[in-house]
Design an enzyme around this catalytic site. Structure first.
Site, mmCIF file in Angstrom:
data_model
loop_
_atom_site.group_PDB
_atom_site.id
_atom_site.type_symbol
_atom_site.label_atom_id
_atom_site.label_comp_id
_atom_site.label_asym_id
_atom_site.label_seq_id
_atom_site.Cartn_x
_atom_site.Cartn_y
_atom_site.Cartn_z
ATOM 1 N N ILE A 83 -1.546 -7.382 14.457
ATOM 2 C CA ILE A 83 -0.374 -7.240 15.324
ATOM 3 C C ILE A 83 -0.716 -6.434 16.576
ATOM 4 C CG2 ILE A 83 2.004 -6.369 15.446
ATOM 5 C CD1 ILE A 83 2.081 -6.765 12.340
ATOM 6 N N ASP A 122 -4.167 -6.130 5.281
ATOM 7 C CA ASP A 122 -5.180 -6.932 5.973
ATOM 8 C C ASP A 122 -5.163 -8.387 5.518
ATOM 9 O OD1 ASP A 122 -6.323 -4.996 7.670
ATOM 10 O OD2 ASP A 122 -7.273 -4.046 5.923
ATOM 11 N N ASN A 174 0.842 -1.201 0.000
ATOM 12 C CA ASN A 174 0.000 0.000 0.000
ATOM 13 C C ASN A 174 0.874 1.247 0.000
ATOM 14 O OD1 ASN A 174 0.543 0.811 2.836
ATOM 15 N ND2 ASN A 174 -0.445 -1.148 3.267
ATOM 16 N N LYS A 182 7.956 -17.554 -10.476
ATOM 17 C CA LYS A 182 7.147 -16.502 -11.081
ATOM 18 C C LYS A 182 5.965 -17.124 -11.833
ATOM 19 C CE LYS A 182 7.285 -12.723 -14.347
ATOM 20 N NZ LYS A 182 7.985 -12.104 -15.468
ATOM 21 N N LYS A 196 -9.672 -2.973 19.383
ATOM 22 C CA LYS A 196 -8.262 -3.374 19.512
ATOM 23 C C LYS A 196 -7.838 -3.503 20.968
ATOM 24 C CE LYS A 196 -7.174 -2.612 14.970
ATOM 25 N NZ LYS A 196 -6.333 -3.323 14.018
#
Ligand code: CTP
Length: 407
Positions: A312, A282, A213, A292, A350
């Site tokens: 985590i 995620d 990301n 490959k 969390k």
């Protein structure tokens, strides 16, 4: 950013090739808002002229204790009383020896000796050949001056002017600037062991492709730096980003979420604060091809299955160490809308005492951001500012919430 605004620094130069770096250091100190008074030994003037240092500092350079410019003829008293710190850069082996002996037969060592110790700190940036650095006499003198109250900064390792390679190079001007800024930072996290995650993770599909990301890691790196400056011992677990490691921070590079979890779990046991800024993927591909994946010419696209990555932050927050209150956990939330509602819900989900919300599109890759702090008491905004300033503010907010420090 004017991080040294209002600070007056006596910059002392003793003899060494590294004097050329002191010119740049002087510029950088002034750029950060400090005023700089340069004092040079005779040996330093063999390497760089007072003209250069006067032009850069905007003040006449001092080099003699017999300088009649001072009305009372006591430059050693006047210069040392004005200073917020004396920084000797470069500090030669000879100069360390002189300090260790309390010598006072030239202006720079004289003013170091004459400084009021309790309010004018002395910082030394050693610079010398590797053999001189390693010599027991130098090491003995360094230990002595440190014991006498000086702060001895580290030396760099690498190519030396003499053609040899090893320890003893003076730190680069930007490294010295970071050290000076760190030195003046209040030590609100002294004694704390801070663990930070930062950056994206990279989830491999095959040896040449993967999913990641746009997280730049800048916020996490800024927090790691601010925490170290505030006196903490800092470990930074970083996903794949190309950012320089902040000075004095222990960095562990990882790729995937699973790698990050392993590194974090190893270090979390010893930590007292955990700050999860990483944008952990995620999901990861359910299978990772060893080779490959090739097009087979049929026009058929590969079908990728996914599995969820471990959380985590939630894992650490549920560990015994955190549950008994020995580890203060801070989560981040990158949201696209309804920041307060999502951040509040995420804090509970969390199981962390403090959650820091921000708007994902407004922060990824940017140098500034705005934060929303959510804890059991409510919420508070840290308005848009550079990530550097926000990191400093967040460190102060965390320090206030640490049980040991509140007592
Ligand atoms: N986090 C983590 N491990 C994960 C996912 C997230 O440690 N596998 C941490 C992040 O570092 C951050 C916090 O959890 O501190 C929230 O991350 P975010 O991606 O906003 O939340 P998600 O749990 O992924 O929730 P959602 O996708 O529903 O927004």
């Amino acid at each position: 950013m004017n991080e040294l605004a209002g600070k007056h620094i006596v910059l002392g130069l003793s003899g060494g090739v590294a004097c050329y770096k002191a010119a740049d250091l002087c510029r950088q100190l002034i750029k950060e808002g400090a005023t700089v008074q340069v004092v040079m030994t005779e040996a330093a003037m063999q390497f760089i002229t007072p003209v250069t240092m006067q032009a850069l500092s905007g003040r006449p350079v001092h080099g003699s204790q017999w300088d009649a410019r001072e009305p009372n003829n006591m430059p050693h008293i006047n210069l040392s009383r004005e200073a917020d710190a004396i920084l000797v850069a470069p500090c030669s082996a000879d100069f360390v020896a002189r300090l260790a002996q309390g010598r006072a037969d030239e202006l720079l060592s004289l003013l170091c000796l004459a400084r009021p110790q309790e309010r004018v700190p002395l910082l030394l940036a050693p610079a010398m050949n590797r053999e001189m650095w390693a010599h027991p006499a130098t090491q003995r003198n360094l230990a002595q001056v440190a014991q006498d109250g000086a702060t001895v900064l580290a030396v760099g390792n690498g190519d030396q002017a003499c053609g040899e390679t090893g320890d003893g190079r003076m730190l680069e001007p930007e490294e010295l600037l970071e050290e000076v800024i760190a030195f003046f930072t209040p030590k609100v996290l002294a004694g704390q062991k801070v663990l930070v995650t930062a950056g994206p993770t990279f989830e491999a599909i095959d040896p040449v492709r993967g999913i990641t990301n746009h997280s730049s890691g800048k916020m996490g790196f800024a927090i790691a730096r601010a925490a170290r400056e505030a006196g903490a011992e800092v470990t930074l677990v970083a996903g794949p980003v190309h950012l320089a490691t902040p000075r004095g921070v222990h960095r562990i590079n990882v790729q995937s979420a699973q790698n990050m979890l392993e590194a974090v779990m190893q270090k979390a046991q010893r930590a007292s604060v955990f700050i999860a800024t990483a944008a952990v993927a995620d999901w990861r591909p359910a299978t990772q091809s060893e080779q490959k994946i090739k097009k087979d010419g049929s026009g058929q696209t590969p079908v990728l299955g996914f599995v969820e990555n471990p959380d985590i932050l939630a894992t650490v927050a549920q560990s015994q160490h955190a549950l008994v209150g020995d580890l203060f956990c801070v989560g981040f939330a990158a949201e696209s809308h309804d920041l307060l509602a999502h951040a509040t819900a995420k804090r509970q989900r969390k199981g962390v005492p403090l959650l820091v919300g921000n708007l994902g599109p407004a922060t990824f890759g940017q140098d500034d951001n705005a934060l929303l702090l959510v804890d059991a008491q409510g919420h508070r905004e840290l308005p848009r500012a550079s990530k550097r300033i926000l990191a400093q503010q967040l460190v102060a907010e965390i320090a206030q919430r640490l049980p040991a420090l509140q007592a």
